[in-house]
Design a protein around this motif. Structure first.
Motif, PDB file in Angstrom:
ATOM      1  N   CYS A  19       7.576  -3.161  14.056  1.00 23.00           N
ATOM      2  CA  CYS A  19       7.838  -4.560  13.722  1.00 23.00           C
ATOM      3  C   CYS A  19       9.328  -4.867  13.813  1.00 23.00           C
ATOM      4  N   LEU A  20      10.168  -3.980  13.298  1.00 20.19           N
ATOM      5  CA  LEU A  20      11.611  -4.206  13.360  1.00 20.19           C
ATOM      6  C   LEU A  20      12.128  -4.179  14.791  1.00 20.19           C
ATOM      7  N   VAL A  21      11.615  -3.263  15.596  1.00 17.20           N
ATOM      8  CA  VAL A  21      12.040  -3.202  16.997  1.00 17.20           C
ATOM      9  C   VAL A  21      11.636  -4.467  17.731  1.00 17.20           C
ATOM     10  N   MET A  22      10.411  -4.915  17.546  1.00 15.82           N
ATOM     11  CA  MET A  22       9.959  -6.124  18.225  1.00 15.82           C
ATOM     12  C   MET A  22      10.677  -7.370  17.705  1.00 15.82           C
ATOM     13  N   PHE A  23      11.060  -7.379  16.435  1.00 18.95           N
ATOM     14  CA  PHE A  23      11.864  -8.485  15.915  1.00 18.95           C
ATOM     15  C   PHE A  23      13.189  -8.548  16.669  1.00 18.95           C
ATOM     16  N   GLY A  24      13.814  -7.398  16.881  1.00 17.20           N
ATOM     17  CA  GLY A  24      15.070  -7.355  17.626  1.00 17.20           C
ATOM     18  C   GLY A  24      14.900  -7.793  19.076  1.00 17.20           C
ATOM     19  N   VAL A  25      13.833  -7.336  19.708  1.00 19.77           N
ATOM     20  CA  VAL A  25      13.572  -7.713  21.103  1.00 19.77           C
ATOM     21  C   VAL A  25      13.334  -9.214  21.209  1.00 19.77           C
ATOM     22  N   ASN A  26      12.498  -9.754  20.339  1.00 23.43           N
ATOM     23  CA  ASN A  26      12.203 -11.190  20.380  1.00 23.43           C
ATOM     24  C   ASN A  26      13.442 -12.022  20.050  1.00 23.43           C
ATOM     25  N   LEU A  27      14.207 -11.584  19.077  1.00 20.95           N
ATOM     26  CA  LEU A  27      15.432 -12.303  18.734  1.00 20.95           C
ATOM     27  C   LEU A  27      16.393 -12.317  19.911  1.00 20.95           C
ATOM     28  N   SER A  28      16.493 -11.205  20.622  1.00 24.06           N
ATOM     29  CA  SER A  28      17.396 -11.120  21.773  1.00 24.06           C
ATOM     30  C   SER A  28      17.008 -12.108  22.862  1.00 24.06           C
ATOM     31  N   TRP A  29      15.738 -12.125  23.253  1.00 22.61           N
ATOM     32  CA  TRP A  29      15.375 -13.028  24.357  1.00 22.61           C
ATOM     33  C   TRP A  29      15.435 -14.488  23.936  1.00 22.61           C
ATOM     34  N   ILE A  30      15.158 -14.772  22.658  1.00 21.52           N
ATOM     35  CA  ILE A  30      15.263 -16.155  22.192  1.00 21.52           C
ATOM     36  C   ILE A  30      16.715 -16.619  22.230  1.00 21.52           C
ATOM     37  N   LEU A  31      17.641 -15.763  21.773  1.00 25.79           N
ATOM     38  CA  LEU A  31      19.060 -16.136  21.807  1.00 25.79           C
ATOM     39  C   LEU A  31      19.570 -16.271  23.241  1.00 25.79           C
ATOM     40  N   TRP A  38      21.471 -24.328  26.079  1.00 24.51           N
ATOM     41  CA  TRP A  38      22.411 -25.158  25.329  1.00 24.51           C
ATOM     42  C   TRP A  38      23.813 -24.567  25.193  1.00 24.51           C
ATOM     43  N   GLY A  39      24.006 -23.289  25.482  1.00 24.07           N
ATOM     44  CA  GLY A  39      25.348 -22.719  25.442  1.00 24.07           C
ATOM     45  C   GLY A  39      25.602 -21.815  24.249  1.00 24.07           C
ATOM     46  N   LEU A  40      26.815 -21.274  24.250  1.00 23.51           N
ATOM     47  CA  LEU A  40      27.199 -20.264  23.256  1.00 23.51           C
ATOM     48  C   LEU A  40      27.303 -20.837  21.848  1.00 23.51           C
ATOM     49  N   THR A  46      22.667 -20.805  15.675  1.00 25.08           N
ATOM     50  CA  THR A  46      21.351 -20.217  15.419  1.00 25.08           C
ATOM     51  C   THR A  46      21.486 -18.870  14.720  1.00 25.08           C
ATOM     52  N   GLY A  47      22.402 -18.042  15.196  1.00 22.97           N
ATOM     53  CA  GLY A  47      22.638 -16.743  14.563  1.00 22.97           C
ATOM     54  C   GLY A  47      23.111 -16.890  13.134  1.00 22.97           C
ATOM     55  N   TRP A  48      23.976 -17.863  12.884  1.00 18.89           N
ATOM     56  CA  TRP A  48      24.455 -18.106  11.530  1.00 18.89           C
ATOM     57  C   TRP A  48      23.299 -18.539  10.628  1.00 18.89           C
TER      58      TRP A  48
END
Length: 62
Positions: A19-31, A38-40, A46-48
């Motif tokens: 679950c933690l690994v997939m959370f990281g993978v999904n967060l990466s592609w979403i960002l 929309w840019g940096l 979003t990260g904040w």
């Protein structure tokens, strides 16, 4: 017949690491998608927001 703890009915496997690994993978592609659209600055905001949400959950759990 040799039985281990995993063979007993009613015990679910521990999927926390997956679950933690997939959370990281999904967060990466979403960002990356947000960055492409929309840019940096949008990615930084979003990260904040995600950081604040995780900190809030952590504070509530004790």
């Amino acid at each position: 017949m040799d039985q281990t703890m995993d063979d007993y009915p009613g015990r679910a496997p521990d999927f926390r690491k997956a679950c933690l690994v997939m959370f990281g993978v999904n967060l990466s592609w979403i960002l990356i998608a947000i960055w492409a659209i929309w840019g940096l600055i949008a990615v930084a905001c979003t990260g904040w927001c995600i950081n604040r949400a995780i900190s809030y959950v952590e504070a509530r759990r004790g």
